[in-house]
Write a protein that holds these residues in place. Structure first.
Motif, PDB file in Angstrom:
ATOM      1  N   ILE A 425      -6.326   5.046   8.806  1.00  0.00           N
ATOM      2  CA  ILE A 425      -7.750   5.376   8.817  1.00  0.00           C
ATOM      3  C   ILE A 425      -8.578   4.103   9.012  1.00  0.00           C
ATOM      4  N   GLU A 426      -9.597   4.172   9.847  1.00  0.00           N
ATOM      5  CA  GLU A 426     -10.368   2.976  10.209  1.00  0.00           C
ATOM      6  C   GLU A 426     -11.690   2.853   9.449  1.00  0.00           C
ATOM      7  N   ASN A 427     -12.145   3.933   8.803  1.00  0.00           N
ATOM      8  CA  ASN A 427     -13.467   3.842   8.155  1.00  0.00           C
ATOM      9  C   ASN A 427     -13.406   3.252   6.749  1.00  0.00           C
ATOM     10  N   ILE A 428     -12.209   2.859   6.313  1.00  0.00           N
ATOM     11  CA  ILE A 428     -12.090   2.102   5.062  1.00  0.00           C
ATOM     12  C   ILE A 428     -11.801   0.651   5.426  1.00  0.00           C
ATOM     13  N   GLN A 429     -12.769  -0.208   5.148  1.00  0.00           N
ATOM     14  CA  GLN A 429     -12.668  -1.624   5.495  1.00  0.00           C
ATOM     15  C   GLN A 429     -13.064  -2.469   4.285  1.00  0.00           C
ATOM     16  N   PHE A 430     -12.484  -3.666   4.221  1.00  0.00           N
ATOM     17  CA  PHE A 430     -12.781  -4.564   3.104  1.00  0.00           C
ATOM     18  C   PHE A 430     -12.337  -5.970   3.485  1.00  0.00           C
ATOM     19  N   ASN A 431     -12.758  -6.940   2.716  1.00  0.00           N
ATOM     20  CA  ASN A 431     -12.323  -8.310   2.944  1.00  0.00           C
ATOM     21  C   ASN A 431     -10.877  -8.462   2.470  1.00  0.00           C
ATOM     22  N   ARG A 432     -10.092  -9.214   3.224  1.00  0.00           N
ATOM     23  CA  ARG A 432      -8.705  -9.442   2.837  1.00  0.00           C
ATOM     24  C   ARG A 432      -8.637 -10.149   1.493  1.00  0.00           C
ATOM     25  N   PHE A 433      -7.722  -9.678   0.658  1.00  0.00           N
ATOM     26  CA  PHE A 433      -7.433 -10.246  -0.667  1.00  0.00           C
ATOM     27  C   PHE A 433      -8.667 -10.208  -1.586  1.00  0.00           C
ATOM     28  N   SER A 434      -9.526  -9.227  -1.351  1.00  0.00           N
ATOM     29  CA  SER A 434     -10.735  -9.083  -2.162  1.00  0.00           C
ATOM     30  C   SER A 434     -10.482  -8.057  -3.263  1.00  0.00           C
ATOM     31  N   VAL A 435     -11.567  -7.669  -3.979  1.00  0.00           N
ATOM     32  CA  VAL A 435     -11.428  -6.753  -5.106  1.00  0.00           C
ATOM     33  C   VAL A 435     -10.859  -5.406  -4.668  1.00  0.00           C
ATOM     34  N   THR A 436     -11.303  -4.893  -3.520  1.00  0.00           N
ATOM     35  CA  THR A 436     -10.812  -3.584  -3.065  1.00  0.00           C
ATOM     36  C   THR A 436      -9.319  -3.627  -2.792  1.00  0.00           C
ATOM     37  N   GLU A 437      -8.889  -4.632  -2.034  1.00  0.00           N
ATOM     38  CA  GLU A 437      -7.467  -4.723  -1.708  1.00  0.00           C
ATOM     39  C   GLU A 437      -6.627  -4.914  -2.963  1.00  0.00           C
ATOM     40  N   GLU A 438      -7.072  -5.770  -3.867  1.00  0.00           N
ATOM     41  CA  GLU A 438      -6.266  -6.048  -5.060  1.00  0.00           C
ATOM     42  C   GLU A 438      -6.161  -4.820  -5.977  1.00  0.00           C
ATOM     43  N   VAL A 439      -7.271  -4.081  -6.111  1.00  0.00           N
ATOM     44  CA  VAL A 439      -7.239  -2.873  -6.946  1.00  0.00           C
ATOM     45  C   VAL A 439      -6.321  -1.828  -6.330  1.00  0.00           C
ATOM     46  N   LEU A 440      -6.453  -1.610  -5.008  1.00  0.00           N
ATOM     47  CA  LEU A 440      -5.616  -0.608  -4.344  1.00  0.00           C
ATOM     48  C   LEU A 440      -4.139  -1.006  -4.373  1.00  0.00           C
ATOM     49  N   VAL A 441      -3.858  -2.293  -4.241  1.00  0.00           N
ATOM     50  CA  VAL A 441      -2.465  -2.760  -4.325  1.00  0.00           C
ATOM     51  C   VAL A 441      -1.923  -2.529  -5.734  1.00  0.00           C
ATOM     52  N   ALA A 442      -2.738  -2.796  -6.738  1.00  0.00           N
ATOM     53  CA  ALA A 442      -2.298  -2.569  -8.128  1.00  0.00           C
ATOM     54  C   ALA A 442      -1.942  -1.100  -8.346  1.00  0.00           C
ATOM     55  N   LEU A 443      -2.747  -0.198  -7.785  1.00  0.00           N
ATOM     56  CA  LEU A 443      -2.502   1.233  -7.955  1.00  0.00           C
ATOM     57  C   LEU A 443      -1.288   1.699  -7.152  1.00  0.00           C
ATOM     58  N   LEU A 444      -1.273   1.356  -5.870  1.00  0.00           N
ATOM     59  CA  LEU A 444      -0.221   1.867  -4.992  1.00  0.00           C
ATOM     60  C   LEU A 444       1.142   1.268  -5.318  1.00  0.00           C
ATOM     61  N   SER A 445       1.192  -0.011  -5.657  1.00  0.00           N
ATOM     62  CA  SER A 445       2.486  -0.639  -5.957  1.00  0.00           C
ATOM     63  C   SER A 445       3.125  -0.008  -7.194  1.00  0.00           C
ATOM     64  N   GLU A 446       2.297   0.368  -8.175  1.00  0.00           N
ATOM     65  CA  GLU A 446       2.828   1.035  -9.371  1.00  0.00           C
ATOM     66  C   GLU A 446       3.387   2.404  -9.022  1.00  0.00           C
ATOM     67  N   MET A 447       2.719   3.109  -8.127  1.00  0.00           N
ATOM     68  CA  MET A 447       3.221   4.419  -7.687  1.00  0.00           C
ATOM     69  C   MET A 447       4.544   4.265  -6.947  1.00  0.00           C
ATOM     70  N   LEU A 448       4.631   3.279  -6.060  1.00  0.00           N
ATOM     71  CA  LEU A 448       5.868   3.044  -5.308  1.00  0.00           C
ATOM     72  C   LEU A 448       7.009   2.623  -6.233  1.00  0.00           C
ATOM     73  N   LEU A 449       6.695   1.783  -7.205  1.00  0.00           N
ATOM     74  CA  LEU A 449       7.698   1.324  -8.161  1.00  0.00           C
ATOM     75  C   LEU A 449       8.354   2.512  -8.862  1.00  0.00           C
ATOM     76  N   ASN A 450       7.537   3.461  -9.302  1.00  0.00           N
ATOM     77  CA  ASN A 450       8.066   4.627  -9.998  1.00  0.00           C
ATOM     78  C   ASN A 450       8.796   5.577  -9.054  1.00  0.00           C
TER      79      ASN A 450
END
Length: 535
Positions: A425-450
């Protein structure tokens, strides 16, 4: 419960009260009828608190009349009971009185059921007419039905004010669903005090549909997002409000659990780059990789303060980060790395032993009929060698930042097939390694781990990970083939999943899990206004 003491101003009412007290039992019935008329007039003027004080007293007088043998009062008392006008069915005397009343053949309750049947039979016009008539008689379930009709504009012209008027009527009649919804309506208007009061009312009732629990969870979420609600709760607690005191104790307990969950998440998110650093140092790899991992840890330490702070600050930071080169595919790439890295350590080998066992069978390293217990006891060395080999291939892969397709190919070879949908999806944009990316990585990585830990590695069924945005919410959904056996195994404290719930609630979203037919589903929702720039 409202007070039974109402000051009688008219001479007629004072006379009736005097006669009733002198033993003329029929006067209790007449008193109830007079006060019921006053109550209806107050209700029509939307003076609900005063109205239901009169309804309550009228009901008490009818109760006295029935207990004194006045048959004429029975249908009135039964109607007051059905319409939640202060007849306390929990009281044993009241309950026995109601049970011995023969309900009229065509009670308001029967009319409501008939109206519902008309609705189901697609006879909407007569159903609504009957429902409105029943609602005007004070039946709370019909009043809530009318709220929904006018709120959505179903077969009647949409009228928000009229809808809320019906909702108030139902809520004042102790309809728990109406109280729960009214709490949400007031919160949407930023009237936190009224929202709190109605949700507390709903929480204090017994309910077969769990609206009391839903109200508690909703209030918990609001308290996490708006500190003003905690201030209001503390004010009510200082005024000796028992319900507020009880809820505050529960809230403080949850805050302690939340802190523990955040610390567990904090430890986990730092573990992956630390293990990568350890691997690079031992193998004397490129120092730039170590520097990259240190920078990753520093970024997470910065973001952690937002994740663990109040929801308003986190939401503001997300809304300020809607432009840039960052995309969901970057989140997915980093999430895989953060999830897999700690799992490939020697200490976590036991948590994913089903994958090592399945791989060993597929590559004919052990007999096909080897059981899990045999694997633990007889093939420890093979398991250790596989762990070393897998970690080496993975760390070599991520030495140069890999493409998502490369990570997916490696993952499919060593773990299980997984499909992605909606991450381009292209309409979700953010700065690399910013708050949005870090929060989403924290959420998604935990889901993948489980997903990896609890996948049932037998028949190579495909797992699914999807991202979907609608007008108001973005949904991250994971479907993971598992089994009751895998779910029962102790593979962690479950604090990671609890931390996901804490984080998404701070953002105004939700986190739900379900286990159905050998499949574990996780659904995480985030308000679209925090991720998509509408301008």
């Amino acid at each position: 419960m409202p007070s039974e003491k109402i000051e009688f101003l008219s001479t007629e009412l004072k006379s009736l009260q005097y006669k009733a007290q002198q033993g003329e039992d029929a006067c209790w019935f007449d008193l109830g009828c007079c006060l019921h008329i006053y109550a209806q007039q107050y209700e029509a003027a939307q003076a609900y608190e005063r109205a239901f004080q009169y309804y309550y007293v009228a009901g008490q007088y009818w109760l006295r009349a029935v207990q004194s043998g006045i048959k004429q009062a029975e249908p009135h008392l039964y109607h007051a009971y059905l319409c939640n006008q202060g007849i306390d069915i929990e009281n044993e005397i009241v309950s026995n009185t109601i049970e011995h009343i023969s309900p009229p053949s065509d009670t308001i309750q029967h009319q409501f059921f008939y109206a519902c049947q008309l609705w189901l039979d697609h006879e909407q016009a007569p159903a609504i007419n009957l429902l409105e008539n029943i609602a005007q008689q004070g039946y709370s379930k019909a009043q809530f039905f009318m709220y929904q009709i006018y709120k959505e504009g179903v077969y009647r012209e949409k009228n928000v004010d009229l809808a809320l008027n019906w909702l108030h009527k139902a809520a004042w009649r102790n309809d728990i669903q109406a109280q729960y919804v009214l709490g949400q309506e007031y919160h949407a208007k930023n009237n936190y005090e009224a929202s709190l009061n109605w949700l507390l009312k709903a929480m204090g009732q017994k309910d077969s549909e769990n609206y009391n629990y839903k109200a508690e969870q909703q209030l918990m979420q609001y308290a996490e997002q708006q500190p003003q609600i905690v201030d209001l709760l503390e004010k009510k607690a200082n005024e000796a409000d028992a319900q507020a005191i009880q809820f505050l104790a529960h809230l403080y307990k949850q805050a302690k659990i939340h802190l523990e969950n955040m610390m567990a998440l904090f430890a986990h998110k730092l573990r992956a780059p630390l293990q990568h650093i350890e691997y690079n140092v031992k193998n004397k790899n490129n120092p730039q990789q170590t520097l990259h991992d240190v920078e990753s840890m520093q970024r997470f330490l910065n973001i952690y303060s937002f994740i663990s702070s109040d929801g308003q600050q986190l939401k503001q930071k997300l809304q300020q980060d809607m432009r840039g080169a960052g995309r969901l595919t970057h989140v997915l790439e980093r999430s895989f790395i953060d999830a897999i890295t700690p799992l490939l350590s020697s200490g976590n080998r036991i948590k994913i032993k089903q994958h090592y066992l399945h791989y060993a069978k597929q590559n004919q390293l052990i007999p096909q009929d080897t059981k899990l217990r045999q694997w633990d006891n007889e093939y420890l060395y093979i398991g250790q060698q596989l762990q070393i080999a897998w970690s080496e291939t993975f760390f070599n892969l991520i030495e140069v930042p890999p493409q998502l397709s490369q990570i997916q190919k490696w993952f499919n070879s060593y773990f299980f097939p997984i499909q992605f949908q909606g991450f381009d999806i292209e309409n979700i944009q953010f700065n690399r390694f910013s708050v949005t990316e870090e929060v989403l990585v924290a959420l998604l990585s935990e889901m993948l781990l489980n997903m990896v830990k609890y996948y049932h590695a037998i028949d190579d069924r495909t797992a699914h990970l999807s991202w979907h945005c609608e007008q108001n919410m973005c949904t991250l959904k994971a479907i993971n083939p598992t089994s009751a056996f895998e779910q029962k195994l102790d593979k962690g404290s479950k604090k990671g999943q609890d931390s996901l719930l804490s984080i998404v609630r701070k953002m105004g979203g939700d986190f739900q899990t379900s286990y159905q037919a050998e499949s574990y589903q996780v659904m995480l929702t985030i308000p679209a206004t925090l991720l998509i720039d509408k301008e």
